[in-house]
Every structure is written in C-alpha cells, then in structure tokens.
Scaffold this motif. Structure first.
Motif, PDB file in Angstrom:
ATOM      1  N   ILE A 124       9.896   3.552   7.191  1.00  0.00           N
ATOM      2  CA  ILE A 124      10.753   4.350   6.313  1.00  0.00           C
ATOM      3  C   ILE A 124       9.956   4.838   5.104  1.00  0.00           C
ATOM      4  O   ILE A 124      10.056   6.007   4.701  1.00  0.00           O
ATOM      5  N   CYS A 125       9.144   3.957   4.526  1.00  0.00           N
ATOM      6  CA  CYS A 125       8.295   4.368   3.398  1.00  0.00           C
ATOM      7  C   CYS A 125       7.295   5.432   3.822  1.00  0.00           C
ATOM      8  O   CYS A 125       7.047   6.397   3.073  1.00  0.00           O
ATOM      9  N   TRP A 126       6.719   5.276   5.011  1.00  0.00           N
ATOM     10  CA  TRP A 126       5.741   6.244   5.488  1.00  0.00           C
ATOM     11  C   TRP A 126       6.374   7.617   5.701  1.00  0.00           C
ATOM     12  O   TRP A 126       5.795   8.653   5.335  1.00  0.00           O
TER      13      TRP A 126
ATOM     14  N   VAL B  31       0.835  -1.201   0.000  1.00  0.00           N
ATOM     15  CA  VAL B  31       0.000   0.000   0.000  1.00  0.00           C
ATOM     16  C   VAL B  31       0.869   1.251   0.000  1.00  0.00           C
ATOM     17  O   VAL B  31       0.633   2.201  -0.761  1.00  0.00           O
ATOM     18  N   LEU B  32       1.898   1.267   0.836  1.00  0.00           N
ATOM     19  CA  LEU B  32       2.754   2.445   0.941  1.00  0.00           C
ATOM     20  C   LEU B  32       3.559   2.668  -0.334  1.00  0.00           C
ATOM     21  O   LEU B  32       3.732   3.810  -0.788  1.00  0.00           O
ATOM     22  N   LEU B  33       4.067   1.581  -0.936  1.00  0.00           N
ATOM     23  CA  LEU B  33       4.811   1.730  -2.191  1.00  0.00           C
ATOM     24  C   LEU B  33       3.903   2.252  -3.301  1.00  0.00           C
ATOM     25  O   LEU B  33       4.326   3.075  -4.123  1.00  0.00           O
ATOM     26  N   ALA B  34       2.663   1.790  -3.321  1.00  0.00           N
ATOM     27  CA  ALA B  34       1.715   2.286  -4.326  1.00  0.00           C
ATOM     28  C   ALA B  34       1.448   3.776  -4.136  1.00  0.00           C
ATOM     29  O   ALA B  34       1.373   4.539  -5.107  1.00  0.00           O
ATOM     30  N   LYS B  35       1.316   4.206  -2.894  1.00  0.00           N
ATOM     31  CA  LYS B  35       1.096   5.622  -2.619  1.00  0.00           C
ATOM     32  C   LYS B  35       2.326   6.444  -2.996  1.00  0.00           C
ATOM     33  O   LYS B  35       2.211   7.577  -3.502  1.00  0.00           O
TER      34      LYS B  35
ATOM     35  N   ILE C 163       4.346  -2.995  -7.840  1.00  0.00           N
ATOM     36  CA  ILE C 163       4.047  -1.671  -7.291  1.00  0.00           C
ATOM     37  C   ILE C 163       3.008  -1.004  -8.169  1.00  0.00           C
ATOM     38  O   ILE C 163       3.282  -0.625  -9.306  1.00  0.00           O
ATOM     39  N   ALA C 164       1.804  -0.861  -7.643  1.00  0.00           N
ATOM     40  CA  ALA C 164       0.727  -0.205  -8.369  1.00  0.00           C
ATOM     41  C   ALA C 164       0.789   1.304  -8.093  1.00  0.00           C
ATOM     42  O   ALA C 164       1.850   1.855  -7.894  1.00  0.00           O
TER      43      ALA C 164
ATOM     44  N   GLN D 209       7.237   9.327  -6.325  1.00  0.00           N
ATOM     45  CA  GLN D 209       8.384   9.227  -5.439  1.00  0.00           C
ATOM     46  C   GLN D 209       9.145   7.920  -5.609  1.00  0.00           C
ATOM     47  O   GLN D 209      10.010   7.602  -4.797  1.00  0.00           O
ATOM     48  N   ILE D 210       8.819   7.138  -6.641  1.00  0.00           N
ATOM     49  CA  ILE D 210       9.542   5.901  -6.932  1.00  0.00           C
ATOM     50  C   ILE D 210      10.418   6.128  -8.159  1.00  0.00           C
ATOM     51  O   ILE D 210       9.918   6.462  -9.238  1.00  0.00           O
ATOM     52  N   ASP D 211      11.721   5.973  -7.995  1.00  0.00           N
ATOM     53  CA  ASP D 211      12.676   6.098  -9.106  1.00  0.00           C
ATOM     54  C   ASP D 211      13.041   4.685  -9.562  1.00  0.00           C
ATOM     55  O   ASP D 211      13.807   3.982  -8.891  1.00  0.00           O
TER      56      ASP D 211
END
Length: 270
Positions: free
Chosen positions: A260-262, A87-91, A169-170, A97-99
C-alpha cells in the motif's frame, strides 16, 4: 504482456534488505539455493489470490509452495518487512506524502480456520474462532503499524501498543517523526484509563464518547483508516486467517502494508 507481480523498482528496494544466503560447503554443496525474487513472487501471488501453498503454480518459476513458506518464515524472523516499511515511509515523507496532523486507529475482525496463537471467540461471528487486525494510519490513510490479536480482544487495549509501534519516520533532515500530535478513534477506544497516558505524553485524543448520540463529526476525517482496512482485505489471504502460526499471518499483514505504501509512493510521482 501480463503485468508483473513484483516490479523492478520495488525489488531494488527489497533485495538489499534480505539476509545473505548461508555459505555452501565446498565438498558437498547440495542443491543450489532458489532465486529470492522468484520465491518472493510466489509469496505475493499467495497473498493476492489467497490460494493454498500447495496449489502454487510451478509454471511461475517460484519453486514449491513449501519453499516459499520457509523463505517467508525466515524473512519475517529477520525483520525484513519492518525495515522495508521504514524505508517506504521515509521515501513517502521525503516526497511530502506524510500528513502528520493526526493519526487514526481502528480494527477489523476476520474468521480464523482452526485454532492457534492470537485467535479467540469472535463476538460478532457467533463465537467462532477469529483474529483481529488493529491498524493505525496517518491522516491520509497510509498504514503506520498493524497488530494481530484474538478477535475477543477489546479495541481499546491496543491503543497504546499501536501508538508505540509507530517506527521513527526519517526522510528529511532533522528529528524523525515518532510521536503523533492527535489520535482519533471511534467509541471502541473511549476509556479514560487509556486516554490519560496519551495526554501525559502530550498527545491529544479525539475519540467519540460512549452513550452520546452520533454526530461527533469525526467520521469526516476518520474514514481513511476504514478505507485502508478495505485495501488490506483486498489481499485475499487477509480476509480469512488460514495460518495457524501467528507470525506467518503477521508477515502477510506487513507485506500488504508495504505494498500500500509503495502504491502511494508510485502515484505521488505520476
């Protein structure tokens, strides 16, 4: 007023992922179940401070240390932290914010108190019992997956498991991110036996070669994973493994990755 350990926004993401409580019998219902949020607060307090379970302050209103331990065990078995990480990676992806230009792998050894699954003689600590945290991050250092092994396991043996452990990762329309483009690593991952399957899958490897002088230039981009390992070990419970049961320590590792993701997600909106 002291800053809360578990803020309302994060709890709003976690609460729907928790398994429902067992139904209570009508005639002999027993004691009322403890509050999930209070128990999670106790778990996070142990993760951040490194205290023993039996020293958890009752004044925090989170029940006993053993109650928190049992709930952590149940939530880990239910896959709560894996789903929260997704959920956090999707957000993060939705917030750009995902490279995905590359992923980076590395590991770090820690001492283990006693024996247990996924421990082994640490070659860097006079063969004392130890475990190893294997981590893969995206290009900014956001953790994508983490694996626990014995300290005597070679880093390169976890290269493929780390890549395979990346969950889709959605967060945006279209196909979720799953296969990285480039994998970077230090000399510990230099083995053609492990490079070839990645190349066959269309993944480029940028791994320093053994026996060659230093100065490959990978350090300019690979340092992010070392910083993330440092972030993980800021959680004192992860500096030394006190848990004989591997899945309890793995639960702490996954919770730390989620936090860390949060933090990254909150900073992206500041």
């Amino acid at each position: 007023m002291a800053k809360p350990i578990l803020d309302d926004e994060l709890w709003a993401l976690i609460e729907p992922l928790l398994p429902p409580p067992k139904p209570r019998r009508s005639r002999y219902p027993g004691r009322k179940p403890l509050d999930d949020r209070g128990l999670l607060t106790g778990i996070l307090f142990i993760l951040q401070t490194g205290l023993r379970w039996d020293l958890l302050p009752r004044e925090m209103g989170c029940g006993s240390g053993m109650s928190c331990w049992r709930r952590l065990r149940d939530w880990q078995a239910a896959g709560v932290w894996d789903r929260l990480h997704e959920v956090l990676l999707a957000k993060l992806r939705a917030a750009d914010q995902i490279d995905w230009s590359r992923v980076v792998v590395d590991s770090s050894s820690i001492r283990a108190v006693g024996a247990g699954p996924k421990t082994g003689p640490n070659p860097t600590d006079r063969a004392r019992p130890g475990s190893k945290h294997h981590l893969i991050t995206e290009a900014q250092g956001i953790p994508l997956a983490v694996i626990l092994t014995g300290a005597n396991r070679n880093d390169v043996t976890q290269l493929h498991p780390l890549v395979d452990a990346i969950r889709p990762i959605a967060g945006k329309r279209g196909r979720p991110l799953s296969k990285p483009r480039i994998v970077q690593g230090d000399r510990g991952y230099d083995h053609d036996k492990y490079r070839r399957p990645l190349h066959a899958a269309g993944i480029v490897t940028e791994i320093a070669r053994r026996g060659e002088p230093h100065g490959s230039g990978l350090g300019k981009t690979r340092w992010v994973v070392e910083r993330t390992i440092s972030w993980l070990h800021n959680f004192r419970r992860l500096r030394i493994r006190f848990e004989r049961l591997a899945f309890i320590h793995e639960a702490f590792m996954k919770i730390a990755c989620c936090i860390i993701c949060w933090r990254k997600l909150k900073n992206s909106f500041c």
